[in-house]
Write a protein that holds these residues in place. Structure first.
Motif, PDB file in Angstrom:
ATOM      1  N   ASP A   1       0.656  -1.345  -0.329  1.00 16.37           N
ATOM      2  CA  ASP A   1      -0.072   0.103   0.208  1.00 16.37           C
ATOM      3  C   ASP A   1       0.869   1.134  -0.330  1.00 16.37           C
ATOM      4  OD1 ASP A   1      -2.083  -1.723  -0.218  1.00 16.37           O
ATOM      5  OD2 ASP A   1      -2.030  -1.825   2.520  1.00 16.37           O
ATOM      6  N   ALA A   2       0.416   2.479  -0.865  1.00 13.22           N
ATOM      7  CA  ALA A   2       1.255   3.516  -1.149  1.00 13.22           C
ATOM      8  C   ALA A   2       0.493   4.354  -0.810  1.00 13.22           C
ATOM      9  CB  ALA A   2       2.199   3.475  -2.713  1.00 13.22           C
ATOM     10  N   ALA A   3       0.991   6.122   0.032  1.00 17.25           N
ATOM     11  CA  ALA A   3       0.371   7.064   0.121  1.00 17.25           C
ATOM     12  C   ALA A   3       0.285   8.021  -1.162  1.00 17.25           C
ATOM     13  CB  ALA A   3       1.075   7.768   1.968  1.00 17.25           C
ATOM     14  N   ALA A   4      -0.387   8.388  -1.139  1.00 18.60           N
ATOM     15  CA  ALA A   4      -0.756   9.296  -2.339  1.00 18.60           C
ATOM     16  C   ALA A   4      -1.631  10.488  -1.982  1.00 18.60           C
ATOM     17  CB  ALA A   4      -1.800   8.296  -3.583  1.00 18.60           C
ATOM     18  N   ALA A   5      -1.600  11.557  -3.191  1.00 19.24           N
ATOM     19  CA  ALA A   5      -2.310  12.533  -2.831  1.00 19.24           C
ATOM     20  C   ALA A   5      -2.097  13.867  -4.114  1.00 19.24           C
ATOM     21  CB  ALA A   5      -1.740  13.998  -1.706  1.00 19.24           C
ATOM     22  N   ASN A   6      -3.327  13.545  -4.233  1.00 13.97           N
ATOM     23  CA  ASN A   6      -3.430  14.597  -4.971  1.00 13.97           C
ATOM     24  C   ASN A   6      -3.484  16.154  -4.890  1.00 13.97           C
ATOM     25  OD1 ASN A   6      -4.878  13.045  -6.928  1.00 13.97           O
ATOM     26  ND2 ASN A   6      -6.829  13.396  -6.189  1.00 13.97           N
ATOM     27  N   VAL A   7      -3.228  16.733  -5.409  1.00 12.11           N
ATOM     28  CA  VAL A   7      -2.997  18.354  -5.566  1.00 12.11           C
ATOM     29  C   VAL A   7      -4.082  19.439  -6.276  1.00 12.11           C
ATOM     30  CG1 VAL A   7      -0.964  20.297  -5.856  1.00 12.11           C
ATOM     31  CG2 VAL A   7      -0.764  18.226  -4.838  1.00 12.11           C
ATOM     32  N   HIS A   8      -4.476  20.338  -5.234  1.00 12.48           N
ATOM     33  CA  HIS A   8      -5.824  20.903  -6.501  1.00 12.48           C
ATOM     34  C   HIS A   8      -5.373  22.430  -5.772  1.00 12.48           C
ATOM     35  CE1 HIS A   8      -8.223  18.085  -6.818  1.00 12.48           C
ATOM     36  NE2 HIS A   8      -8.314  17.198  -5.338  1.00 12.48           N
ATOM     37  N   ALA A   9      -5.979  22.915  -7.140  1.00 11.90           N
ATOM     38  CA  ALA A   9      -5.708  24.711  -7.086  1.00 11.90           C
ATOM     39  C   ALA A   9      -6.680  25.678  -7.859  1.00 11.90           C
ATOM     40  CB  ALA A   9      -4.127  25.472  -7.480  1.00 11.90           C
ATOM     41  N   ARG A  10      -7.556  26.188  -7.194  1.00  4.70           N
ATOM     42  CA  ARG A  10      -8.538  27.322  -8.417  1.00  4.70           C
ATOM     43  C   ARG A  10      -8.018  28.794  -8.408  1.00  4.70           C
ATOM     44  NH1 ARG A  10     -13.118  26.790  -9.762  1.00  4.70           N
ATOM     45  NH2 ARG A  10     -13.167  24.668  -8.839  1.00  4.70           N
ATOM     46  N   TRP A  11      -8.316  29.152  -9.209  1.00  6.38           N
ATOM     47  CA  TRP A  11      -7.309  30.411  -9.870  1.00  6.38           C
ATOM     48  C   TRP A  11      -8.626  31.079 -10.039  1.00  6.38           C
ATOM     49  CZ3 TRP A  11      -4.270  26.934 -11.101  1.00  6.38           C
ATOM     50  CH2 TRP A  11      -2.916  27.804 -11.004  1.00  6.38           C
ATOM     51  N   ARG A  12      -9.864  30.857 -10.559  1.00  6.54           N
ATOM     52  CA  ARG A  12     -11.123  31.833 -10.705  1.00  6.54           C
ATOM     53  C   ARG A  12     -12.280  30.847 -10.224  1.00  6.54           C
ATOM     54  NH1 ARG A  12     -11.194  34.772 -15.697  1.00  6.54           N
ATOM     55  NH2 ARG A  12     -13.347  35.059 -15.355  1.00  6.54           N
ATOM     56  N   THR A  13     -13.158  31.446  -9.095  1.00  4.17           N
ATOM     57  CA  THR A  13     -14.364  30.718  -8.978  1.00  4.17           C
ATOM     58  C   THR A  13     -15.744  30.428 -10.080  1.00  4.17           C
ATOM     59  OG1 THR A  13     -13.619  30.289  -6.797  1.00  4.17           O
ATOM     60  CG2 THR A  13     -16.152  30.024  -6.847  1.00  4.17           C
ATOM     61  N   ALA A  14     -16.026  29.937 -10.367  1.00  4.03           N
ATOM     62  CA  ALA A  14     -17.413  29.992 -11.815  1.00  4.03           C
ATOM     63  C   ALA A  14     -18.451  30.330 -11.012  1.00  4.03           C
ATOM     64  CB  ALA A  14     -18.087  28.285 -12.246  1.00  4.03           C
ATOM     65  N   GLY A  15     -19.356  31.494 -11.869  1.00  3.11           N
ATOM     66  CA  GLY A  15     -20.772  32.521 -11.710  1.00  3.11           C
ATOM     67  C   GLY A  15     -21.315  31.459 -11.742  1.00  3.11           C
ATOM     68  N   PRO A  16     -22.656  31.496 -11.018  1.00  3.10           N
ATOM     69  CA  PRO A  16     -24.263  30.784 -11.478  1.00  3.10           C
ATOM     70  C   PRO A  16     -24.187  30.976 -12.710  1.00  3.10           C
ATOM     71  CG  PRO A  16     -24.336  32.688  -9.583  1.00  3.10           C
ATOM     72  CD  PRO A  16     -23.106  33.206 -10.438  1.00  3.10           C
ATOM     73  N   GLY A  17     -24.819  29.024 -13.342  1.00  2.00           N
ATOM     74  CA  GLY A  17     -24.897  28.935 -14.188  1.00  2.00           C
ATOM     75  C   GLY A  17     -23.624  28.901 -15.616  1.00  2.00           C
ATOM     76  N   ARG A  18     -22.717  29.251 -15.624  1.00  2.00           N
ATOM     77  CA  ARG A  18     -21.428  29.573 -15.601  1.00  2.00           C
ATOM     78  C   ARG A  18     -20.154  28.545 -16.338  1.00  2.00           C
ATOM     79  NH1 ARG A  18     -21.850  32.201 -20.055  1.00  2.00           N
ATOM     80  NH2 ARG A  18     -19.690  32.788 -20.191  1.00  2.00           N
ATOM     81  N   PRO A  19     -19.941  27.770 -16.569  1.00  2.00           N
ATOM     82  CA  PRO A  19     -18.935  27.173 -17.281  1.00  2.00           C
ATOM     83  C   PRO A  19     -18.023  26.561 -15.758  1.00  2.00           C
ATOM     84  CG  PRO A  19     -19.048  27.704 -19.038  1.00  2.00           C
ATOM     85  CD  PRO A  19     -19.905  29.319 -18.345  1.00  2.00           C
ATOM     86  N   ASP A  20     -17.386  25.892 -15.344  1.00  2.00           N
ATOM     87  CA  ASP A  20     -15.891  25.780 -15.167  1.00  2.00           C
ATOM     88  C   ASP A  20     -15.181  24.641 -15.437  1.00  2.00           C
ATOM     89  OD1 ASP A  20     -14.338  25.920 -12.288  1.00  2.00           O
ATOM     90  OD2 ASP A  20     -15.477  24.560 -11.684  1.00  2.00           O
ATOM     91  N   LEU A  21     -14.211  24.769 -15.452  1.00  2.00           N
ATOM     92  CA  LEU A  21     -13.127  24.137 -16.327  1.00  2.00           C
ATOM     93  C   LEU A  21     -11.333  23.892 -15.655  1.00  2.00           C
ATOM     94  CD1 LEU A  21     -12.418  24.123 -19.484  1.00  2.00           C
ATOM     95  CD2 LEU A  21     -11.104  25.420 -19.367  1.00  2.00           C
ATOM     96  N   PRO A  22     -12.347  22.631 -15.174  1.00  2.00           N
ATOM     97  CA  PRO A  22     -10.231  22.216 -14.189  1.00  2.00           C
ATOM     98  C   PRO A  22      -9.765  21.657 -15.471  1.00  2.00           C
ATOM     99  CG  PRO A  22     -13.078  21.047 -13.207  1.00  2.00           C
ATOM    100  CD  PRO A  22     -13.229  21.851 -14.820  1.00  2.00           C
ATOM    101  N   LEU A  23      -8.667  22.031 -15.510  1.00  2.00           N
ATOM    102  CA  LEU A  23      -7.788  20.962 -16.841  1.00  2.00           C
ATOM    103  C   LEU A  23      -6.824  19.983 -15.487  1.00  2.00           C
ATOM    104  CD1 LEU A  23      -6.131  24.576 -17.353  1.00  2.00           C
ATOM    105  CD2 LEU A  23      -7.935  23.286 -18.868  1.00  2.00           C
TER     106      LEU A  23
END
Length: 713
Positions: A141-163
């Motif tokens: 078993d190996a310890a793993a981790a995802n790294v997340h960063a957000r530059w802009r928050t999507a407005g209501p009904g607007r597209p949200d683009l994760p790369l």
């Protein structure tokens, strides 16, 4: 920035360089790790080298020997021949740099050590010498981790683009550094640079969201993206995920795979490719994008792998700067176009999704009025519809796939709306597969995509794909390799570029017995490749390039065809020679029947013990068991009941194994295969599950015969 930890369970690790020696009877050879020899994922851990004589799996006594698994034999069949063996030797292709591809996701370890040899060495190793090897591989078993960063928050009904891109690699082997530049340092570089550009002032429309997720555990089974996708679903998010896996070398076009409700995002990606001048081609990108799509999220995967992927040749100096720049420009343009677009997809753009809405309760149509005679009126309506289909103008583009227009054997070509014949569609499929062979995308020895896979990818009917494969088999481009299905021939690359389909001709008067044998053999090959459900009399007619009535005349209906298929397989496997011991004879017969069922997973469904006269060779197996029991003194009725019960036990066990295998294949994103496509591995058959199934079979058979021993004097 946030970190999302998780555990990657049972990750395989080669903790020491294996020492492998081979003596061919005259000379001694020491095999190099990584090139000539590697360790199969299904291998058991064996830290000390053990020496044994060489033998071929399925030929001779395996006790104390190393068994060569010949090309085309599934690993599950090899385990059936390996009782008492020291291990298995499996052949495996190497990449253009001469390295064996490293994988982390695949089958669980089995009970035997399994070294893999490159194809040249595997072909040279033959019985008559000895082989010594160890397989130092363990799971932890190996310890793993995802790294997340957000530059802009999507407005209501607007597209949200994760790369997204995965940053883990396959790790280093002892003495073998595997840098992981293409898998997936280049993808991480593209995502970070694209996010930097899109985060600038005015780079994204107002209200559009932007984030980056660098994922761990992709090589171990896309574990990081599975965790992230589950979190997004729990939060009720509906992002447009763009995943980059490999940007090392652009070979004519970047591979693109889409999944989920992706119509709007795919349109933006296609437009971005046109604007940036980067060619795009639909192809398998077996990466994190599939986990998001499986969770019901819109996701596209983009890949541009290079030779030496997952090997010591995967170095940073070989990554092309032009490819990095081109893929980054594509991601930036896609982000801008997707952020500017409306997230609401027009209903008319989703015909297949709209067709899946729940049915309303009650009858689907008004029941017929018994007081009205509808026959002549319906016949008149059918004739009028037929006339309209023949005289009407061509339908609008995209009007449907395989839609009937009144003429037999006609279909609508996707994206054009114009009618073409099945023969023309088959010729188009052959031309596309020939292009892939000439370009090196399909290499000699590789399995041709299944009939259903070709039809699904090119959006054409299965009948056209079946005819295309039959044409390629006739032209020498593909050949059958047992249960593995059709594979590319050695001479295919030399003739693919100039190959043309042979002139289509009908069989005028096929010979009865010869044609019947050919039709049954074709049906067996079809069932082995795509299953019993899609094997029909009409499909056999398409593959044999003859008319339906001729095939129906020789084989009868579908039920009769299945009986003929089962009888033909049993005819090729005569019962073992009598030994005088009824129990030993029944054990040998049951094991032989189980091996038949494993080689043809559909066979158990087609065998019938209720109608033995229709399957004389199936009945011959039963009569052979009856004679063995009667010779031991069993009463005739008792002997027949014991024989039928034993055969039913084997058939039932085989059906359960086939059902579990189909269930496992549905759970995986890829069909069972070892070789990567666009740099990503496929899943293999769990060897431990095969061994457990064999152990259960042997246990049940022993207990069954123990009970029958009371009935036999």
């Amino acid at each position: 920035m946030t970190v999302e930890p998780f555990t990657a369970p049972r990750v395989p690790e080669v903790y020491a360089a294996p020492a492998v020696e081979w003596h061919d009877g005259t000379a001694h050879h020491r095999l190099g790790f990584g090139r000539e020899v590697a360790v199969h994922l299904a291998s058991a851990d064996q830290p000390l080298a053990r020496r044994g004589d060489l033998a071929v799996a399925g030929a001779g006594d395996p006790t104390g020997r190393r068994l060569l698994v010949l090309a085309g034999m599934p690993l599950s069949d090899a385990y059936g021949h390996a009782h008492g063996a020291l291990g298995l030797l499996v052949g495996r292709r190497v990449d253009a740099e001469g390295w064996q591809y490293t994988m982390l996701a695949g089958p669980d370890p089995g009970p035997l050590p399994v070294p893999t040899l490159d194809t040249a060495t595997h072909a040279a190793v033959r019985p008559g010498g000895w082989f010594a090897a160890n397989t130092p591989v363990r799971r932890r078993d190996a310890a793993a981790a995802n790294v997340h960063a957000r530059w802009r928050t999507a407005g209501p009904g607007r597209p949200d683009l994760p790369l997204t891109a995965h940053y883990d690699g396959v790790g280093d082997h002892p003495g073998l550094r595997q840098p992981g530049a293409a898998g997936n340092g280049s993808g991480v570089a593209v995502v970070l640079e694209s996010a930097r550009v899109l985060a600038g002032a005015g780079a994204l429309p107002d209200g559009a969201g932007l984030s980056v997720a660098l994922l761990d555990g992709e090589e171990a089974g896309a574990l990081g993206s599975a965790c992230h996708a589950a979190r997004l679903r729990r939060a009720g998010a509906a992002p447009l995920v763009v995943n980059v896996d490999g940007a090392g070398h652009l070979d004519r076009a970047a591979a693109v795979e889409a999944g989920g409700p992706v119509h709007g995002l795919l349109a933006a990606l296609d437009q971005a490719g046109r604007r940036t001048g980067l060619p795009l081609a639909a192809g398998p990108v077996a990466s994190d994008n599939r986990r998001y799509a499986a969770a019901g999220l819109a996701a596209v995967g983009v890949g541009a792998g290079m030779a030496g992927y997952h090997s010591p040749a995967d170095t940073a100096d070989r990554v092309e700067t032009a490819t990095l720049t081109a893929v980054a420009r594509l991601v930036v343009a896609t982000g801008w176009l997707a952020g500017a677009a409306d997230t609401t997809v027009p209903r008319q753009a989703l015909p297949r999704l709209a067709a899946r809405r729940p049915r309303r309760a009650g009858p689907r149509r008004r029941p017929p009025d018994p007081r009205r005679h509808q026959g002549p009126r319906r016949a008149t309506a059918r004739r009028a519809a037929h006339r309209r289909a023949l005289t009407a103008s061509p339908p609008r583009p995209g009007a449907g796939r395989g839609r009937r227009t009144g003429r037999r054997d006609r279909l609508c070509a996707p994206g054009t709306g114009w009618e073409v014949g099945v023969a023309q569609a088959a010729a188009g499929i052959v031309a596309e597969l020939c292009r892939r062979i000439a370009a090196g995308e399909l290499r000699p020895g590789e399995t041709v995509p299944s009939t259903r896979g070709v039809a699904r990818e090119l959006d054409l009917p299965v009948s056209a794909a079946a005819r295309a494969l039959a044409m390629m088999r006739q032209g020498g481009l593909v050949e059958d390799a047992g249960g593995a299905g059709p594979v590319i021939t050695e001479q295919a690359p030399g003739i693919a570029s100039g190959w043309r389909p042979p002139a289509r001709r009908r069989r005028s008067s096929p010979a009865g017995a010869e044609f019947l044998a050919l039709a049954v053999r074709t049906a067996i090959e079809s069932a082995d490749a795509d299953g019993l459900a899609v094997t029909s009399v009409r499909r056999i007619a398409v593959e044999l390039d003859t008319d339906f009535a001729t095939v129906r005349k020789h084989v009868g209906d579908r039920a009769q065809l299945e009986v003929l298929m089962a009888d033909a397989i049993f005819a090729g496997h005569e019962p073992p020679a009598p030994s005088g011991d009824w129990r030993a004879q029944l054990e040998a017969l049951c094991r032989a029947q189980l091996l038949m069922y494993r080689r043809h997973p559909w066979l158990a469904e087609a065998v019938s013990f209720r109608k033995p006269l229709l399957s004389p060779h199936v009945a011959e197996h039963t009569e052979w068991a009856v004679r063995a029991l009667a010779g031991a003194g069993a009463a005739p009725d008792t002997a027949r009941r014991v024989a039928v019960t034993t055969a039913s036990f084997v058939r039932g066990h085989a059906m359960r194994l086939a059902q579990e295998q189909r269930h496992d294949e549905l759970q995986h994103e890829e069909p069972p295969h070892e070789e990567p496509q666009h740099g990503k591995p496929r899943h293999g058959e769990p060897a431990a599950d095969v061994e457990r199934g064999t152990a259960l079979f042997e246990f049940g058979l022993e207990r069954l015969l123990d009970g029958f021993a009371r009935l036999v004097p």
